[in-house]
Design a protein around this motif. Structure first.
Motif, PDB file in Angstrom:
ATOM      1  N   TYR A 158     -20.173  -5.035  -0.473  1.00  0.00           N
ATOM      2  CA  TYR A 158     -19.233  -5.748  -1.325  1.00  0.00           C
ATOM      3  C   TYR A 158     -18.426  -6.784  -0.554  1.00  0.00           C
ATOM      4  CZ  TYR A 158     -20.047  -1.888  -4.589  1.00  0.00           C
ATOM      5  OH  TYR A 158     -20.634  -0.958  -5.419  1.00  0.00           O
ATOM      6  N   GLN A 159     -18.027  -7.833  -1.280  1.00  0.00           N
ATOM      7  CA  GLN A 159     -17.040  -8.769  -0.767  1.00  0.00           C
ATOM      8  C   GLN A 159     -15.640  -8.274  -1.165  1.00  0.00           C
ATOM      9  OE1 GLN A 159     -17.905 -13.038  -0.781  1.00  0.00           O
ATOM     10  NE2 GLN A 159     -19.858 -12.597  -1.789  1.00  0.00           N
ATOM     11  N   ASN A 160     -14.649  -9.088  -0.861  1.00  0.00           N
ATOM     12  CA  ASN A 160     -13.264  -8.655  -1.027  1.00  0.00           C
ATOM     13  C   ASN A 160     -12.812  -8.650  -2.483  1.00  0.00           C
ATOM     14  OD1 ASN A 160     -12.035  -8.326   1.781  1.00  0.00           O
ATOM     15  ND2 ASN A 160     -13.006 -10.336   1.959  1.00  0.00           N
ATOM     16  N   LEU A 161     -11.876  -7.746  -2.760  1.00  0.00           N
ATOM     17  CA  LEU A 161     -11.108  -7.719  -3.996  1.00  0.00           C
ATOM     18  C   LEU A 161      -9.633  -7.788  -3.626  1.00  0.00           C
ATOM     19  CD1 LEU A 161     -12.875  -4.774  -5.896  1.00  0.00           C
ATOM     20  CD2 LEU A 161     -13.185  -7.225  -6.314  1.00  0.00           C
ATOM     21  N   PRO A 162      -8.789  -8.295  -4.509  1.00  0.00           N
ATOM     22  CA  PRO A 162      -7.353  -8.374  -4.176  1.00  0.00           C
ATOM     23  C   PRO A 162      -6.751  -7.036  -3.788  1.00  0.00           C
ATOM     24  CG  PRO A 162      -7.826  -9.663  -6.137  1.00  0.00           C
ATOM     25  CD  PRO A 162      -9.079  -8.911  -5.815  1.00  0.00           C
ATOM     26  N   ASP A 163      -7.222  -5.941  -4.432  1.00  0.00           N
ATOM     27  CA  ASP A 163      -6.651  -4.612  -4.188  1.00  0.00           C
ATOM     28  C   ASP A 163      -7.579  -3.714  -3.372  1.00  0.00           C
ATOM     29  OD1 ASP A 163      -4.138  -4.499  -5.934  1.00  0.00           O
ATOM     30  OD2 ASP A 163      -5.640  -5.197  -7.355  1.00  0.00           O
ATOM     31  N   LEU A 223       0.864  -1.173   0.000  1.00  0.00           N
ATOM     32  CA  LEU A 223       0.000   0.000   0.000  1.00  0.00           C
ATOM     33  C   LEU A 223       0.902   1.226   0.000  1.00  0.00           C
ATOM     34  CD1 LEU A 223      -2.950   0.813  -0.011  1.00  0.00           C
ATOM     35  CD2 LEU A 223      -2.881   0.939   2.475  1.00  0.00           C
ATOM     36  N   PRO A 224       0.940   1.989  -1.082  1.00  0.00           N
ATOM     37  CA  PRO A 224       1.879   3.113  -1.198  1.00  0.00           C
ATOM     38  C   PRO A 224       1.679   4.158  -0.108  1.00  0.00           C
ATOM     39  CG  PRO A 224       0.882   2.589  -3.318  1.00  0.00           C
ATOM     40  CD  PRO A 224       0.124   1.819  -2.285  1.00  0.00           C
ATOM     41  N   GLU A 225       2.731   4.901   0.175  1.00  0.00           N
ATOM     42  CA  GLU A 225       2.657   5.947   1.194  1.00  0.00           C
ATOM     43  C   GLU A 225       1.786   7.114   0.732  1.00  0.00           C
ATOM     44  OE1 GLU A 225       6.492   7.231   2.397  1.00  0.00           O
ATOM     45  OE2 GLU A 225       7.122   5.271   3.143  1.00  0.00           O
ATOM     46  N   ILE A 226       1.791   7.387  -0.573  1.00  0.00           N
ATOM     47  CA  ILE A 226       1.001   8.486  -1.100  1.00  0.00           C
ATOM     48  C   ILE A 226       0.194   7.994  -2.301  1.00  0.00           C
ATOM     49  CG2 ILE A 226       1.029  10.793  -2.138  1.00  0.00           C
ATOM     50  CD1 ILE A 226       3.629  11.336  -0.697  1.00  0.00           C
ATOM     51  N   ILE A 227      -1.117   8.164  -2.248  1.00  0.00           N
ATOM     52  CA  ILE A 227      -2.004   7.819  -3.352  1.00  0.00           C
ATOM     53  C   ILE A 227      -3.020   8.941  -3.522  1.00  0.00           C
ATOM     54  CG2 ILE A 227      -1.877   5.297  -3.451  1.00  0.00           C
ATOM     55  CD1 ILE A 227      -3.852   5.058  -1.329  1.00  0.00           C
ATOM     56  N   ASP A 236       1.203   6.219  -8.233  1.00  0.00           N
ATOM     57  CA  ASP A 236       1.985   6.807  -9.330  1.00  0.00           C
ATOM     58  C   ASP A 236       2.213   5.823 -10.468  1.00  0.00           C
ATOM     59  OD1 ASP A 236       2.154   9.196  -7.994  1.00  0.00           O
ATOM     60  OD2 ASP A 236       4.119   8.770  -7.102  1.00  0.00           O
ATOM     61  N   ASP A 237       2.127   4.525 -10.186  1.00  0.00           N
ATOM     62  CA  ASP A 237       2.333   3.517 -11.225  1.00  0.00           C
ATOM     63  C   ASP A 237       1.048   3.163 -11.967  1.00  0.00           C
ATOM     64  OD1 ASP A 237       5.034   3.301 -10.598  1.00  0.00           O
ATOM     65  OD2 ASP A 237       4.652   1.803  -9.046  1.00  0.00           O
ATOM     66  N   GLY A 238      -0.067   3.796 -11.565  1.00  0.00           N
ATOM     67  CA  GLY A 238      -1.339   3.527 -12.229  1.00  0.00           C
ATOM     68  C   GLY A 238      -2.127   2.380 -11.648  1.00  0.00           C
ATOM     69  N   HIS A 239      -1.693   1.815 -10.506  1.00  0.00           N
ATOM     70  CA  HIS A 239      -2.434   0.737  -9.861  1.00  0.00           C
ATOM     71  C   HIS A 239      -3.580   1.317  -9.035  1.00  0.00           C
ATOM     72  CE1 HIS A 239       1.571  -1.431 -10.312  1.00  0.00           C
ATOM     73  NE2 HIS A 239       0.717  -2.130 -11.027  1.00  0.00           N
ATOM     74  N   LEU A 240      -4.721   0.647  -9.088  1.00  0.00           N
ATOM     75  CA  LEU A 240      -5.891   1.095  -8.337  1.00  0.00           C
ATOM     76  C   LEU A 240      -6.003   0.352  -7.012  1.00  0.00           C
ATOM     77  CD1 LEU A 240      -8.694   1.388 -11.061  1.00  0.00           C
ATOM     78  CD2 LEU A 240      -7.352   3.226 -10.030  1.00  0.00           C
ATOM     79  N   PHE A 241      -6.422   1.072  -5.985  1.00  0.00           N
ATOM     80  CA  PHE A 241      -6.780   0.519  -4.685  1.00  0.00           C
ATOM     81  C   PHE A 241      -8.181   1.042  -4.370  1.00  0.00           C
ATOM     82  CE2 PHE A 241      -2.245   1.076  -4.917  1.00  0.00           C
ATOM     83  CZ  PHE A 241      -1.729  -0.112  -4.421  1.00  0.00           C
ATOM     84  N   THR A 242      -9.030   0.191  -3.819  1.00  0.00           N
ATOM     85  CA  THR A 242     -10.423   0.570  -3.629  1.00  0.00           C
ATOM     86  C   THR A 242     -10.846   0.439  -2.177  1.00  0.00           C
ATOM     87  OG1 THR A 242     -10.887  -0.280  -5.857  1.00  0.00           O
ATOM     88  CG2 THR A 242     -12.772   0.202  -4.456  1.00  0.00           C
ATOM     89  N   LEU A 243     -11.565   1.441  -1.679  1.00  0.00           N
ATOM     90  CA  LEU A 243     -12.245   1.348  -0.394  1.00  0.00           C
ATOM     91  C   LEU A 243     -13.688   0.964  -0.670  1.00  0.00           C
ATOM     92  CD1 LEU A 243     -10.866   4.537   1.429  1.00  0.00           C
ATOM     93  CD2 LEU A 243      -9.939   2.205   1.417  1.00  0.00           C
ATOM     94  N   LEU A 244     -14.133  -0.121  -0.072  1.00  0.00           N
ATOM     95  CA  LEU A 244     -15.457  -0.661  -0.344  1.00  0.00           C
ATOM     96  C   LEU A 244     -16.291  -0.719   0.925  1.00  0.00           C
ATOM     97  CD1 LEU A 244     -14.488  -3.790  -2.497  1.00  0.00           C
ATOM     98  CD2 LEU A 244     -15.491  -1.670  -3.366  1.00  0.00           C
ATOM     99  N   SER A 245     -17.577  -0.495   0.777  1.00  0.00           N
ATOM    100  CA  SER A 245     -18.494  -0.699   1.898  1.00  0.00           C
ATOM    101  C   SER A 245     -18.571  -2.191   2.207  1.00  0.00           C
ATOM    102  CB  SER A 245     -19.886  -0.175   1.543  1.00  0.00           C
ATOM    103  OG  SER A 245     -20.851  -0.657   2.456  1.00  0.00           O
TER     104      SER A 245
END
Length: 291
Positions: free
Chosen positions: A51-56, A19-23, A38-47
């Motif tokens: 929702y169930q889990n996602l890898p990211d 989990l990057p220090e700055i997103i 910065d590398d274009g990877h998405l991380f998601t906050l989900l209710s």
């Protein structure tokens, strides 16, 4: 204004590793917030209620009437410090979150177990058809939402196809349809998921490799959110509902449990889940004919 602290219930295994220090905030929805590094990877906050889990993803308990569209804005900076994701008006405590990890690995299931999966095929196909009728699901892949798939469609993504034909079909599917994850993308994701857990024979492995190559080439044709999910699928990373359905398909699972797992897949998005399940069914058909 006081900072609101949200509690994380669980996080995906990829998020737990990195989990990057700055997103930054990428996109906001009522029950989901997409962050991008910065590398274009998405991380998601989900209710966690929706929702169930996602890898990211990180699943959080949202306060009543919480809406991410009112709490965050595109481009806003979010920092990771001391076990918390911190923004201007809110923070998420991830220090005690459990880590979700799927049980199945890629190429881990012998094709000797394929009959156990195929005996559920008609059940899954019927569930898909009934779900679409009950919920009036609209998909631009009209043939993907019915168990009565035309013979022309059955020839798509076939293992025996030449690379040129496969590339042409993938190019027509990627980005096809409406929404943040177009119908064609969700179908391809489901198809990749169906191939993923099996120890494939040489012919199917070659087909899988050619498919992945064709998808990689055509990723610029779709949305950035869908591109993220397809990239993860190319690496063998899928959502919890998809992983649990695959786990049940490759084991001696009671029909009632399988139906529940199928429902969880189809409930994702307006049409994403049904398109994904249609892709899984297509993959099972091809494995059956080519193994």
């Amino acid at each position: 204004m006081a900072i609101v602290t949200l509690t994380a219930n669980s996080c995906g295994y990829l998020t737990a590793r990195r989990l990057p220090e700055i997103i930054q905030v990428h996109s906001c929805f009522s029950h989901a917030l997409n962050l991008i590094d910065d590398d274009g990877h998405l991380f998601t906050l989900l209710s966690s209620e929706k929702y169930q889990n996602l890898p990211d993803a990180v699943r959080v308990t949202q306060p009543e009437n919480w809406d991410w569209r009112q709490q965050a804005s595109r481009g806003e900076t979010v920092r990771t410090t001391a076990g918390k994701l911190q923004a201007r008006h809110w923070q998420v405590d991830i220090s005690a979150a459990t880590v979700w990890q799927p049980r199945l690995g890629g190429s881990s299931v012998s094709l000797n177990a394929l009959p156990d999966a195929l005996r559920h095929y008609e059940t899954l196909s019927s569930q898909l058809f009934l779900f679409c009728l009950e919920h009036q699901v609209e998909s631009d892949l009209l043939w993907a939402c019915s168990p009565l798939i035309p013979s022309e469609s059955k020839r798509q993504l076939a293992p025996a196809e030449a690379m040129e034909q496969l590339e042409s079909q993938v190019a027509q599917l990627i980005g096809f349809g409406r929404g943040l994850t177009p119908d064609g993308d969700d179908y391809l994701l489901g198809y990749m998921a169906a191939l993923w857990p099996w120890k494939l024979n040489a012919g199917l492995r070659e087909h899988q490799q050619r498919l992945h190559q064709a998808i990689s080439i055509n990723l610029p044709r779709t949305t950035d959110i869908s591109r993220h999910y397809l990239n993860r699928a190319l690496e063998g990373h899928f959502s919890q509902p998809v992983c649990e359905l695959l786990e049940k398909l490759t084991a001696r699972t009671p029909t009632a449990d399988l139906i529940a797992a199928t429902e969880h897949v189809m409930q994702f998005g307006a049409s994403s889940g049904v398109d994904c399940l249609a892709g899984i069914l297509h993959g099972l058909r091809n494995i059956n004919t080519a193994h």
